[in-house]
Structures are given as C-alpha cells and as structure tokens.
Design an enzyme around this catalytic site. Sequence first.
Site, PDB file in Angstrom:
ATOM      1  N   ASN A 154       0.805  -1.220   0.000  1.00 13.43           N
ATOM      2  CA  ASN A 154       0.000   0.000   0.000  1.00 13.43           C
ATOM      3  C   ASN A 154       0.840   1.272   0.000  1.00 13.43           C
ATOM      4  O   ASN A 154       0.394   2.305  -0.481  1.00 13.43           O
ATOM      5  CB  ASN A 154      -0.960   0.001   1.191  1.00 13.43           C
ATOM      6  CG  ASN A 154      -0.281  -0.347   2.494  1.00 13.43           C
ATOM      7  OD1 ASN A 154       0.302  -1.429   2.629  1.00 13.43           O
ATOM      8  ND2 ASN A 154      -0.332   0.554   3.453  1.00 13.43           N
ATOM      9  N   GLN A 182      -4.977  -4.088  -1.612  1.00 11.38           N
ATOM     10  CA  GLN A 182      -4.580  -3.083  -2.608  1.00 11.38           C
ATOM     11  C   GLN A 182      -4.693  -3.603  -4.041  1.00 11.38           C
ATOM     12  O   GLN A 182      -4.630  -2.831  -4.984  1.00 11.38           O
ATOM     13  CB  GLN A 182      -3.122  -2.645  -2.371  1.00 11.38           C
ATOM     14  CG  GLN A 182      -2.934  -1.748  -1.172  1.00 11.38           C
ATOM     15  CD  GLN A 182      -3.531  -0.362  -1.374  1.00 11.38           C
ATOM     16  OE1 GLN A 182      -3.569   0.173  -2.479  1.00 11.38           O
ATOM     17  NE2 GLN A 182      -4.011   0.226  -0.296  1.00 11.38           N
ATOM     18  N   SER A 202     -11.147  -5.708   0.618  1.00  8.54           N
ATOM     19  CA  SER A 202     -11.936  -4.664   1.277  1.00  8.54           C
ATOM     20  C   SER A 202     -12.571  -3.759   0.226  1.00  8.54           C
ATOM     21  O   SER A 202     -11.879  -3.214  -0.634  1.00  8.54           O
ATOM     22  CB  SER A 202     -11.021  -3.854   2.187  1.00  8.54           C
ATOM     23  OG  SER A 202     -11.740  -2.783   2.767  1.00  8.54           O
ATOM     24  N   HIS A 204     -13.901  -0.733   0.112  1.00 16.03           N
ATOM     25  CA  HIS A 204     -13.692   0.716  -0.069  1.00 16.03           C
ATOM     26  C   HIS A 204     -12.395   1.033  -0.807  1.00 16.03           C
ATOM     27  O   HIS A 204     -12.158   2.183  -1.170  1.00 16.03           O
ATOM     28  CB  HIS A 204     -13.765   1.457   1.275  1.00 16.03           C
ATOM     29  CG  HIS A 204     -12.559   1.322   2.155  1.00 16.03           C
ATOM     30  ND1 HIS A 204     -11.542   2.244   2.159  1.00 16.03           N
ATOM     31  CD2 HIS A 204     -12.216   0.382   3.066  1.00 16.03           C
ATOM     32  CE1 HIS A 204     -10.631   1.884   3.050  1.00 16.03           C
ATOM     33  NE2 HIS A 204     -11.003   0.760   3.612  1.00 16.03           N
ATOM     34  N   THR A 240     -25.643  -9.782  12.264  1.00 17.03           N
ATOM     35  CA  THR A 240     -26.567  -9.535  11.161  1.00 17.03           C
ATOM     36  C   THR A 240     -25.825  -8.959   9.955  1.00 17.03           C
ATOM     37  O   THR A 240     -25.039  -8.023  10.097  1.00 17.03           O
ATOM     38  CB  THR A 240     -27.687  -8.574  11.626  1.00 17.03           C
ATOM     39  OG1 THR A 240     -28.364  -9.216  12.706  1.00 17.03           O
ATOM     40  CG2 THR A 240     -28.656  -8.264  10.506  1.00 17.03           C
ATOM     41  N   CYS A 328       1.554   7.574  12.910  1.00 15.50           N
ATOM     42  CA  CYS A 328       1.652   8.172  14.227  1.00 15.50           C
ATOM     43  C   CYS A 328       1.657   7.063  15.276  1.00 15.50           C
ATOM     44  O   CYS A 328       0.641   6.437  15.540  1.00 15.50           O
ATOM     45  CB  CYS A 328       0.480   9.108  14.460  1.00 15.50           C
ATOM     46  SG  CYS A 328       0.885  10.400  15.620  1.00 15.50           S
TER      47      CYS A 328
HETATM   48  C1  LIG Z   1      -6.386  -0.516   3.551  1.00 15.17           C
HETATM   49  C2  LIG Z   1      -5.603  -1.773   3.762  1.00 15.17           C
HETATM   50  C3  LIG Z   1      -5.957  -2.684   4.776  1.00 15.17           C
HETATM   51  C4  LIG Z   1      -7.067  -2.402   5.737  1.00 15.17           C
HETATM   52  O1  LIG Z   1      -8.329  -2.468   5.120  1.00 15.17           O
HETATM   53  P1  LIG Z   1      -9.582  -1.761   5.861  1.00 15.17           P
HETATM   54  O2  LIG Z   1     -10.754  -2.217   5.068  1.00 15.17           O
HETATM   55  O3  LIG Z   1      -9.353  -0.300   5.760  1.00 15.17           O
HETATM   56  O4  LIG Z   1      -9.595  -2.268   7.259  1.00 15.17           O
HETATM   57  C5  LIG Z   1      -5.222  -3.831   4.896  1.00 15.17           C
HETATM   58  N1  LIG Z   1      -4.198  -4.103   4.071  1.00 15.17           N
HETATM   59  C6  LIG Z   1      -3.832  -3.267   3.089  1.00 15.17           C
HETATM   60  C7  LIG Z   1      -2.699  -3.630   2.190  1.00 15.17           C
HETATM   61  C8  LIG Z   1      -4.515  -2.070   2.899  1.00 15.17           C
HETATM   62  O5  LIG Z   1      -4.145  -1.235   1.938  1.00 15.17           O
END
Ligand SMILES: *Cc1c(COP(=O)(O)O)cnc(C)c1O
Length: 396
Positions: A154, A182, A202, A204, A240, A328
């Site tokens: 990422n 990613q 994921s 999003h 759920t 951080c």
């Molecule tokens: C964004 C990301 C995650 C975490 O995913 P979320 O849905 O935000 O919890 C895990 N691994 C990688 C490589 C990511 O880029």
Amino acid sequence: MKAQRFVYADHSATTQMRPEVLQGMMPWMQAGYGNASSIYSIGRRSREGVEKARSTVAKAIGAGSNEVYFTSCGTESDNWAIKGVAEGYRDKGKHIITSAVEHHAVLHTCQHLEKMGYTVTYLPVDAEGTVLLEALERSLRPDTILVSIMMANNEVGTINPISRIGAMLRRRGILFHVDAVQAVGSIAIDVKGMNIDLLSISAHKFYGPKGVGALYIRQGVKLPPFMDGGAQEHGYRAGTENVAGIVGMAEAIKLAVQELPEYTAKCQNLRERLITRVLREIPNVKLNGSRRNRLCGHTNFSFQGVDGEELLLCLDLAGVAASTGSACTTGEAAPSHVLTAMGLSPEEAYSSLRLTLGRENTREDVDYIVEQLKTHVERLRQLPPGYRHKMARLGL
Ligand SMILES: *Cc1c(COP(=O)(O)O)cnc(C)c1O
C-alpha cells in the site's frame, strides 16, 4: 473568485464509491431492510441478495461461493485469517512467517500472537520492497503453519511474486494468506491458479462502500469462528449481515474485474506522466519502489530535504489530497516501516510523499499536481525540514 481545483490523489487510502454501486445499494437500505436470517419474504429477499453477492465476489477471485465469507473490512479479514490459523493449527506448530512491509493489520496481529507464545519471522525485502522467494524458502521450519504476504504494497505499490510463492508453499503443504486489499481492481486475482489458501479484500479500496470486506477461505482449511453468536456466515462470523454493503461490494468487484484492462491502462498512463514529469522537472527526487513492477496508479517519491508531511499540508491547501508513509505511533511520527525496511534512511523516509491515482483523475490533474509540487518543494527547501524535530525527539 475562481473555484479551487480539487484533485484526489490518495486512492490507496480509500476511493469514492461509484454511482452504480450506490444505486445498487439503495434499495437494500430502505424497502429491502429485512434481516437475511428471517424466514418471511422480505428476509428471504435479503438472503438472496447476500448469496447472489457471494457468488459474484467468489467468481471475481476464482473461488467457490462456499469459500467466501463477508467481514466488516480488510483489517478484520487479516485478523481472522492469521489468528484463525494460529488457533486452528497450533497443534502443528507455532511459527508464522510474514514480511517487514505488511500493513499494520497484519503486523500488529502477528505482534499480538508473539505475546501469546508464537514465533514470527519478519522477512526482509529488497530495495524495491519485494519479498524474495529464496529468503522465504530459507526461513521455513518444520513448525511453520502460515505464511502471510501481501499481493501489493500500500505504501510503495510494489507487486509480490504471489504465484511463485503460492506454488512453493503448496508443494510443502504450508498455508498461504494473501492480503490483496490493494490488488483488487489493479491485478487479476485467481486464488486457485495462484495457490492461495486465504485472501483478504476490502470494498472501499475498489470504489465500493466502507465497512465491508471478505475473506476467502479455501475449502478444507479449518479456521475457528471469528465472531461467536448467531449462525450467519455458516456460524463462522456471527452478526446480522450488512446487506447493502455486501451487495455494494459485489457490484464494485464485478465492475472492477470487467473494466480491469481499461482501468489499468488509464491509470498507468497517468502514473507514467506523473513519474516522468516529477523526475525530470524537480531536482533531487527519488522514486520509491519499482519503476515498472508497481500498482497501476501508484507513485511514491522522496523529495530530498523536504518533510513529506509539510509538503502534504501545502498540497492540501492547494486542493490536492496526498499521503505520507509516516504513521503516528505513540504520539510521535515514526518514519515509515516500509521505507526503512527497503533501506531508506530516516531522512529519506520522512521526505516521502505518496500520490495514488484512480478512476476520476485526468491528465490535467497530473499536470496540476506537478505544478504544485514544483512550487512547494522549492519553497520548503528554503526552510529547515520539520523532520529534524521528529528525529531528535525519537533519538534517530
Ligand atoms: C487498507 C488496507 C488494509 C485495511 O483495510 P480496511 O478495510 O481499511 O480495514 C489492509 N491491508 C492493506 C494492504 C490495505 O491497503
């Protein structure tokens, strides 16, 4: 007054939901609100929506429908995969291998397991951030139960040789988890062909909604349930179902797979324009990661003598959303664990900036980013970089 331009260049952090995805989700948030576990008709319709989505997601990664489990995010999928193998296979051994450049969802999970008595090997990477097959092979032990390696990084966008690693591990009978969060939408994924046992995604990160992810668990791999409670997800992940989110993820992954060739070509074009212009027009800049073997829209630069965070804030004022690798930790911004594992000095790591392009970006966006970078890098170079204070505080 001229409206300020806004350029979103942080697609590795999250993406804007596609209108088609939102449209597909809307009915499930209103009239289709039934609980997918209820047996009357609006409940059964939700069940059908979830199961149709499961088969769409499965097909997109080359899995069977019975091998896809819905979760709340990529982090949860990573936690389940790693903690699940640790618990389910502890009679076989307590050694886990991962890489030094994984996402914190993997690294912090592994650190947790170390406290529970497991041994974890954090593989080094080469200067581009690639995990080396030979180093992995050398670190295997008779008690190794799991290898967890990300498909693409990422922070620097480097793509790992997942198929080769998968083939080697399958021959040796060791479970292989891949964080592909990613990769979806940028790399074609085939869990069978790549010999992957567990895979995290994921929504999003590929123009789907936040709050929904999935874990592929190959049939035959036995993990304990991640959430105890009701019988949802075959009793393995109670709670759920997020029906609208699940439907949205399916719509997003379907579109991502359909449009993969055009999408990657478009992003690669923009990426090449950005990389070429930055390296040519700004002195003392280094591209982090691989020149070619990187995610299609991904760039990460170190601007010598400039604090990446200060540059990020200047870009924000100019309407450009970017990111730095610094995380951080305990209130102090530590240099990126990824960049330092690749051999960058703390100064180089602190001077990095990640710009990740996607669907809605244009050539004009790239040119605007370059102009802003030229102005602000030159200006910031007149001042002492803020990372000096961070380094002093951390004793670096
Ligand atoms: C964004 C990301 C995650 C975490 O995913 P979320 O849905 O935000 O919890 C895990 N691994 C990688 C490589 C990511 O880029």
